[in-house]
Design an enzyme around this catalytic site. Structure first.
Site, PDB file in Angstrom:
ATOM      1  N   ASP A   1      52.189  24.550  37.410  1.00  0.00           N
ATOM      2  CA  ASP A   1      51.036  25.049  38.138  1.00  0.00           C
ATOM      3  C   ASP A   1      51.459  25.548  39.522  1.00  0.00           C
ATOM      4  O   ASP A   1      52.245  24.889  40.214  1.00  0.00           O
ATOM      5  CB  ASP A   1      50.002  23.918  38.269  1.00  0.00           C
ATOM      6  CG  ASP A   1      48.772  24.325  39.034  1.00  0.00           C
ATOM      7  OD1 ASP A   1      48.049  25.217  38.554  1.00  0.00           O
ATOM      8  OD2 ASP A   1      48.533  23.768  40.120  1.00  0.00           O
TER       9      ASP A   1
ATOM     10  N   GLU B   1      53.557  29.394  36.442  1.00  0.00           N
ATOM     11  CA  GLU B   1      52.395  30.145  36.901  1.00  0.00           C
ATOM     12  C   GLU B   1      52.868  30.802  38.197  1.00  0.00           C
ATOM     13  O   GLU B   1      52.980  30.124  39.230  1.00  0.00           O
ATOM     14  CB  GLU B   1      51.197  29.229  37.166  1.00  0.00           C
ATOM     15  CG  GLU B   1      49.974  30.008  37.605  1.00  0.00           C
ATOM     16  CD  GLU B   1      48.811  29.114  38.012  1.00  0.00           C
ATOM     17  OE1 GLU B   1      47.656  29.532  37.800  1.00  0.00           O
ATOM     18  OE2 GLU B   1      49.047  28.017  38.545  1.00  0.00           O
TER      19      GLU B   1
END
Length: 723
Positions: free
Chosen positions: A348, A384
């Site tokens: 993330d 990401e």
């Protein structure tokens, strides 16, 4: 109770069959107490007797798994200089492998007094004891019978990833017993395994399962942090997802889930949040890292160390140049691979991990450590590739070992199918693997994790049903979530009984799925998209732990047809290597244009080769691509040349039907329809070169030229390429 000197490594609590070794890093500590808790939270505190290299340690003989514990760290409380030690706060072990309970929004968890927020940056200190209201670390038994468990180790080009939420995936499944719905055991149930296998996915990517904390403002509104991007325990599986208990049972249940998925030849990828913790900014609670060694764990503002430097939008960022932070992350990654048997990670806000100082640097220490690590470097690593800090959008900017969520793929494909003009060239580039983003760094099409929808945003059904977000249930006045969704409601906002609109929406869903699964790269499906799942137009359901987010498994006829269609697409991708090449096409990297070796060719609907004018036509919304199954450059695992059928894919994003002309016999002797997104089933037919077919508005037609018919040996085909 006795405590012996013990060892400084490994960090955390380690049960060896005779007792437990405890080790905690803190450079700022002057004294560290190990606090053991009984069932009534009565506390026995023991000073850790030794410190080596700022690691405080001790060994407690005869202690058993299931024991709850925490630490009290004595040291300076001086926010101005970045220090926030407070022994009245019972702290979680950063290396805890299991955690019991959930933090409450109680005054005792904070080092300042509610109503006097200015005190959060001064030396005034709240000394209320947090023991009764915080979470507790748990000693686990590390032993588990893995049997003959082996990781499936699917190659990237073979992979189809399924992003899913542990709870939302199974909470409404009628074939899963109620007592295990929404848990690791629920995913391991044969009914869930059967769905994943029938769908054909090779990996399930689980949204955060590291222990996370509920946000007090959400709890006060009757909501919760459903997504879980609020980690506090990087080695502990989230306890609320365990059906069997929280005293270490969650670890066994997680392992059993992984073992069951591996038996079904499905990999487990974890969505991990190493960029920040749940302690928030200077006004957040003291749960673990803040009280252990605030300045060593968090990035602080250079000239104002009472405040946190935040590139994540959550209040804090971990200090990626700290060797102790890097050690924690690498130890955590290795633990999940070696002890929990997971097969990869999606990171993330990975751009924050590259911020060794303030800038994003793909050569930062974290990436160096991953590159040389013999364990972590061998699993799937998905970034990401952005955060909210300056220069944080880094699609295409990660090192060769990494793959990336391709946000440009999502945006371009959405624009094309909602009828935006001028998208042809970029659409072609995204469909062929995004060489413009990845080839310059020596990466291959598999560097691109292609997706149209993900947890953050509209579901696929909502993408074709709503022009605007509808997030009123989040309680933020519909001001949260992305406003520019590149969506198209097909003429009506939200639910409708109009059969023409409903048919168009189903067609658009089939278009997106077909584009995704036939694109070069690695496709990622969002859970429930194969079933027509809706969130009622909510594009930011992070706080909706209810029917808004959960998959509804009662399927109508349209849902069942969509599921069957998706299964066909996944099967075709698996059976035909031409859709999952490991190298880029030899055509122009700008838009996958003409190729001297004949592996790909682009045509206008009238079978003319696309030229510069055709690519730049801002009104054009249709094109045709030839994929040559006889010109796949890479060999199979045995070194043999790969020969596949060839395919024609016809895209029509116009709002009217178009007549497409098939290319001449150089590209194929005969063609058989395999996909038509305008109908539920294609009719058996054999089409000849130069014949014309009508492609309905907003649809895709895919034709196959069987290899045994003397397929497509295009003049100029390179013998060197296919040798």
């Amino acid at each position: 109770m006795e405590i012996w000197p013990g060892n400084p490594y490994p960090l955390g609590a380690t049960y060896d069959g005779s007792g437990v070794n405890f080790a905690l890093f803190s450079e700022v500590a002057e004294r560290v107490q190990l606090c053991l808790l009984d069932d009534d939270l009565n506390e026995t505190c023991l000073d850790l007797p030794e410190v080596d290299g700022f690691v405080w340690h001790g060994y407690v003989p005869y202690l058993q798994p299931g024991q709850r514990y925490g630490f009290r760290v004595h040291g300076p409380y001086d926010p101005e200089h970045g220090h926030r030690s407070n022994p009245s706060k019972l702290l979680l072990d950063p290396y805890a492998k299991a955690i019991e309970g959930q933090a409450e929004n109680d005054q005792s968890l904070y080092s300042y007094t509610f109503g006097d927020e200015d005190a959060a940056t001064t030396t005034e200190i709240n000394t209320e004891d947090s023991k009764q209201h915080t979470m507790h670390s748990v000693v686990i038994n590390p032993f588990f019978d893995w049997g003959d468990d082996r990781p499936p180790r699917h190659q990237y080009h073979e992979s189809v990833i399924y992003e899913a939420h542990v709870k939302g995936l199974t909470m409404r499944h009628p074939e899963i017993p109620e007592e295990i719905r929404g848990t690791y055991a629920g995913i391991a149930h044969p009914a869930m395994i059967s769905h994943l296998r029938d769908l054909g996915v090779t990996a399930i990517e689980l949204m955060p399962v590291h222990q996370f904390v509920q946000d007090p403002p959400l709890v006060e509104r009757g909501l919760s942090n459903y997504w879980g991007y609020n980690t506090i325990g990087f080695l502990a599986p989230h306890n609320a997802y365990a059906a069997s208990g929280q005293r270490g049972q969650q670890v066994l249940e997680f392992k059993a889930m992984v073992k069951a998925l591996h038996e079904a030849n499905i990999e487990v990828i974890l969505d991990v949040v190493y960029n920040h913790t749940a302690e928030g900014n200077h006004m957040g609670p003291t749960l673990s890292f803040r009280g252990i060694d605030n300045a060593n764990y968090y990035r602080l503002v250079d000239d104002d160390k009472a405040h946190y430097y935040d590139t994540t939008g959550t209040g804090n960022s971990l200090l990626m140049r700290s060797p102790h932070v890097l050690q924690l992350i690498m130890d955590s990654l290795r633990y999940w691979v070696m002890e929990m048997h997971v097969d990869g990670f999606r990171f993330d806000l990975a751009a924050t991990l590259a911020r060794q100082f303030h800038e994003v640097d793909k050569l930062s220490a974290f990436f160096d450590l991953v590159q040389q690590d013999p364990v972590v470097s061998q699993v799937k690593l998905i970034a990401e590739p952005w955060d909210v800090g300056e220069g944080g959008y880094q699609v295409g900017g990660f090192p060769p070992l990494w793959t990336e969520w391709n946000g440009k793929y999502r945006d371009t494909v959405r624009d094309f199918w909602r009828g935006e003009g001028g998208a042809l060239a970029e659409f072609a580039s995204r469909f062929t693997g995004s060489s413009d983003l990845y080839e310059h760094s020596g990466r291959k099409p598999i560097a691109s994790i292609n997706f149209v929808t993900a947890h953050d945003g509209f579901t696929l059904r909502d993408l074709v049903s709503y022009n605007e977000k509808h997030n009123e249930a989040n309680g933020e006045g519909n001001n949260d979530g992305e406003s520019h969704n590149r969506s198209w409601n097909c003429g009506v906002e939200g639910p409708t009984d109009d059969p023409a609109v409903r048919d168009l929406r189903l067609r658009q869903q089939r278009n997106f799925l077909t584009t995704l699964l036939f694109s070069q790269g690695v496709p990622m499906l969002l859970h429930g998209d194969e079933l027509g799942r809706t969130q009622g137009g909510n594009n930011n359901a992070y706080c909706q732990d209810n029917d808004i987010s959960w998959i509804q498994w009662v399927l109508d006829e349209d849902d069942q047809r969509l599921l069957a269609f998706t299964q066909v697409l996944v099967r075709l991708r698996r059976e035909h290597p031409v859709f999952r090449r490991r190298r880029f096409f030899a055509g122009s990297p700008d838009h996958g244009g003409e190729s001297e070796v004949g592996d790909i060719a682009w045509f206008t609907p009238d079978a003319q080769h696309m030229d510069e004018q055709a690519w730049s036509d801002g009104l054009a919304k249709s094109l045709m691509v030839f994929l040559n199954g006889s010109a796949i450059p890479e060999p199979d695992p045995r070194g043999q040349k790969i020969l596949d059928d060839s395919f024609l894919v016809m895209f029509n994003a116009h709002d009217e039907a178009l007549t497409f002309t098939l290319p001449d016999e150089e590209y194929g002797a005969q063609w058989v329809p395999v996909i038509d997104t305008a109908v539920h089933e294609v009719e058996d037919a054999t089409l000849e070169p130069t014949w014309q077919i009508k492609v309905q508005p907003h649809s895709i037609v895919v034709l196959r030229c069987p290899r045994e018919t003397g397929t497509s040996i295009v003049p100029g085909l390179s013998e060197e390429l296919t040798a």
